[in-house]
Design an enzyme around this catalytic site. Structure first.
Site, PDB file in Angstrom:
ATOM      1  N   LYS A 182       0.834  -1.205   0.000  1.00 37.22           N
ATOM      2  CA  LYS A 182       0.000   0.000   0.000  1.00 37.22           C
ATOM      3  C   LYS A 182       0.874   1.263   0.000  1.00 37.22           C
ATOM      4  O   LYS A 182       2.089   1.189   0.223  1.00 37.22           O
ATOM      5  CB  LYS A 182      -0.914  -0.041   1.229  1.00 37.22           C
ATOM      6  CG  LYS A 182      -1.895  -1.213   1.216  1.00 37.22           C
ATOM      7  CD  LYS A 182      -2.843  -1.145   2.399  1.00 37.22           C
ATOM      8  CE  LYS A 182      -3.817  -2.310   2.381  1.00 37.22           C
ATOM      9  NZ  LYS A 182      -4.825  -2.197   3.454  1.00 37.22           N
ATOM     10  N   TYR A 223     -12.768  -2.201  -3.184  1.00 44.29           N
ATOM     11  CA  TYR A 223     -13.174  -2.337  -1.782  1.00 44.29           C
ATOM     12  C   TYR A 223     -14.697  -2.278  -1.612  1.00 44.29           C
ATOM     13  O   TYR A 223     -15.186  -1.937  -0.536  1.00 44.29           O
ATOM     14  CB  TYR A 223     -12.505  -1.252  -0.943  1.00 44.29           C
ATOM     15  CG  TYR A 223     -11.041  -1.535  -0.616  1.00 44.29           C
ATOM     16  CD1 TYR A 223     -10.692  -2.650   0.140  1.00 44.29           C
ATOM     17  CD2 TYR A 223     -10.025  -0.698  -1.056  1.00 44.29           C
ATOM     18  CE1 TYR A 223      -9.356  -2.922   0.454  1.00 44.29           C
ATOM     19  CE2 TYR A 223      -8.686  -0.959  -0.744  1.00 44.29           C
ATOM     20  CZ  TYR A 223      -8.366  -2.070   0.008  1.00 44.29           C
ATOM     21  OH  TYR A 223      -7.057  -2.343   0.322  1.00 44.29           O
ATOM     22  N   ARG A 271      -1.312 -14.556   4.767  1.00 44.46           N
ATOM     23  CA  ARG A 271      -2.130 -13.829   5.759  1.00 44.46           C
ATOM     24  C   ARG A 271      -1.509 -13.980   7.144  1.00 44.46           C
ATOM     25  O   ARG A 271      -1.535 -13.061   7.961  1.00 44.46           O
ATOM     26  CB  ARG A 271      -3.580 -14.311   5.725  1.00 44.46           C
ATOM     27  CG  ARG A 271      -4.289 -13.768   4.493  1.00 44.46           C
ATOM     28  CD  ARG A 271      -5.744 -14.044   4.469  1.00 44.46           C
ATOM     29  NE  ARG A 271      -6.507 -13.256   5.422  1.00 44.46           N
ATOM     30  CZ  ARG A 271      -6.856 -11.986   5.242  1.00 44.46           C
ATOM     31  NH1 ARG A 271      -6.479 -11.352   4.156  1.00 44.46           N
ATOM     32  NH2 ARG A 271      -7.580 -11.356   6.141  1.00 44.46           N
ATOM     33  N   THR A 318      -5.070  -7.318  10.877  1.00 39.63           N
ATOM     34  CA  THR A 318      -5.293  -5.995  10.256  1.00 39.63           C
ATOM     35  C   THR A 318      -4.823  -4.877  11.184  1.00 39.63           C
ATOM     36  O   THR A 318      -4.258  -3.874  10.738  1.00 39.63           O
ATOM     37  CB  THR A 318      -6.810  -5.804   9.983  1.00 39.63           C
ATOM     38  OG1 THR A 318      -7.268  -6.907   9.222  1.00 39.63           O
ATOM     39  CG2 THR A 318      -7.083  -4.521   9.232  1.00 39.63           C
ATOM     40  N   ARG A 362       2.818  -6.658   9.610  1.00 44.92           N
ATOM     41  CA  ARG A 362       2.087  -5.510  10.170  1.00 44.92           C
ATOM     42  C   ARG A 362       2.573  -5.148  11.563  1.00 44.92           C
ATOM     43  O   ARG A 362       2.616  -3.973  11.927  1.00 44.92           O
ATOM     44  CB  ARG A 362       0.591  -5.798  10.155  1.00 44.92           C
ATOM     45  CG  ARG A 362       0.017  -5.704   8.733  1.00 44.92           C
ATOM     46  CD  ARG A 362      -1.374  -6.210   8.674  1.00 44.92           C
ATOM     47  NE  ARG A 362      -1.993  -5.990   7.369  1.00 44.92           N
ATOM     48  CZ  ARG A 362      -2.999  -6.735   6.914  1.00 44.92           C
ATOM     49  NH1 ARG A 362      -3.472  -7.723   7.638  1.00 44.92           N
ATOM     50  NH2 ARG A 362      -3.521  -6.482   5.732  1.00 44.92           N
ATOM     51  N   ASN A 418      -1.813  -0.104   7.000  1.00 48.27           N
ATOM     52  CA  ASN A 418      -1.281  -1.407   7.434  1.00 48.27           C
ATOM     53  C   ASN A 418      -0.425  -2.093   6.361  1.00 48.27           C
ATOM     54  O   ASN A 418      -0.328  -3.307   6.311  1.00 48.27           O
ATOM     55  CB  ASN A 418      -2.416  -2.310   7.935  1.00 48.27           C
ATOM     56  CG  ASN A 418      -3.447  -2.603   6.880  1.00 48.27           C
ATOM     57  OD1 ASN A 418      -3.361  -2.112   5.766  1.00 48.27           O
ATOM     58  ND2 ASN A 418      -4.421  -3.441   7.215  1.00 48.27           N
ATOM     59  N   HIS A 465      -1.859  -5.591   1.600  1.00 47.21           N
ATOM     60  CA  HIS A 465      -3.132  -6.286   1.425  1.00 47.21           C
ATOM     61  C   HIS A 465      -2.819  -7.637   0.816  1.00 47.21           C
ATOM     62  O   HIS A 465      -1.984  -7.744  -0.078  1.00 47.21           O
ATOM     63  CB  HIS A 465      -4.063  -5.515   0.471  1.00 47.21           C
ATOM     64  CG  HIS A 465      -5.240  -6.335   0.027  1.00 47.21           C
ATOM     65  ND1 HIS A 465      -6.404  -6.410   0.755  1.00 47.21           N
ATOM     66  CD2 HIS A 465      -5.408  -7.160  -1.033  1.00 47.21           C
ATOM     67  CE1 HIS A 465      -7.245  -7.235   0.143  1.00 47.21           C
ATOM     68  NE2 HIS A 465      -6.665  -7.701  -0.951  1.00 47.21           N
ATOM     69  N   GLU A 505      -9.724 -10.683  -7.227  1.00 46.47           N
ATOM     70  CA  GLU A 505      -8.789  -9.560  -7.093  1.00 46.47           C
ATOM     71  C   GLU A 505      -7.693  -9.603  -8.159  1.00 46.47           C
ATOM     72  O   GLU A 505      -7.285  -8.573  -8.681  1.00 46.47           O
ATOM     73  CB  GLU A 505      -8.173  -9.570  -5.687  1.00 46.47           C
ATOM     74  CG  GLU A 505      -9.217  -9.269  -4.613  1.00 46.47           C
ATOM     75  CD  GLU A 505      -8.677  -9.360  -3.201  1.00 46.47           C
ATOM     76  OE1 GLU A 505      -7.477  -9.679  -3.016  1.00 46.47           O
ATOM     77  OE2 GLU A 505      -9.455  -9.101  -2.266  1.00 46.47           O
TER      78      GLU A 505
END
Ligand code: CMP
Length: 146
Positions: A9, A49, A85, A91, A102, A112, A115, A126
């Site tokens: 991000k 989103y 993940r 998150t 993170r 964060n 993604h 996605e």
């Protein structure tokens, strides 16, 4: 073999940790299959989103994601969706396990840094949202000296 969408991000690029995130994924033997820098438009971010529309964090999330470029990538590996993940962590960085991306680098649950798709259905959607089939390379690692 699974594929997943990964986004470094805008905060990840500002913090100069794109390389660290890529290195961490390579160390897990995951393989990059596609990569592009993108400056998300509000229209595109709102579509991406869409499932969060109406939530209180939705508008600031869109604003943040459109504040600077992101790095969008497709990565492949065995059980990469759950593996990544786990590597990314919760998150909310305050709740993330020690050593996760993170926990190490994220400022809060909006900023964060990464993604990653949360299921094979999301990954499919996605990946197709950002990449055409021709942009995703199928390739094998070769052996080199050094
Ligand atoms: P991401 O994995 O990109 O998916 C949805 C994003 O919404 C999430 O990461 C966060 O950046 C953001 N998000 C989710 N929950 C919250 C929250 N409670 N407050 C602020 N941002 C959130």
């Amino acid at each position: 073999m699974e594929q997943t969408l990964v986004i470094v991000k805008p905060d990840g690029l500002s913090k100069k940790i794109a390389g660290k995130i890529i290195t961490a994924m390579e160390k897990e033997n995951f393989k990059m299959m596609a990569c592009r820098m993108i400056f998300l438009s509000p229209e595109k971010a709102e579509l991406f989103y869409g499932e969060h529309r109406g939530k209180e964090f939705y508008s600031p999330l869109i604003k943040f994601m459109c504040s600077n470029p992101s790095l969008i990538m497709v990565w492949q590996g065995e059980e990469i969706i759950s593996g990544l993940r786990k590597m990314a962590g919760n998150t909310n960085p305050d709740l993330a396990e020690e050593g996760t991306i993170r926990k190490l680098y994220a400022s809060d649950n909006r900023h964060n840094v990464i993604h990653c798709s949360d299921s094979s259905e999301s990954a499919h959607r996605e990946i197709n949202f950002f990449f055409s089939e021709e942009e995703i390379y199928s390739w094998e690692r070769k052996e080199y000296k050094k």
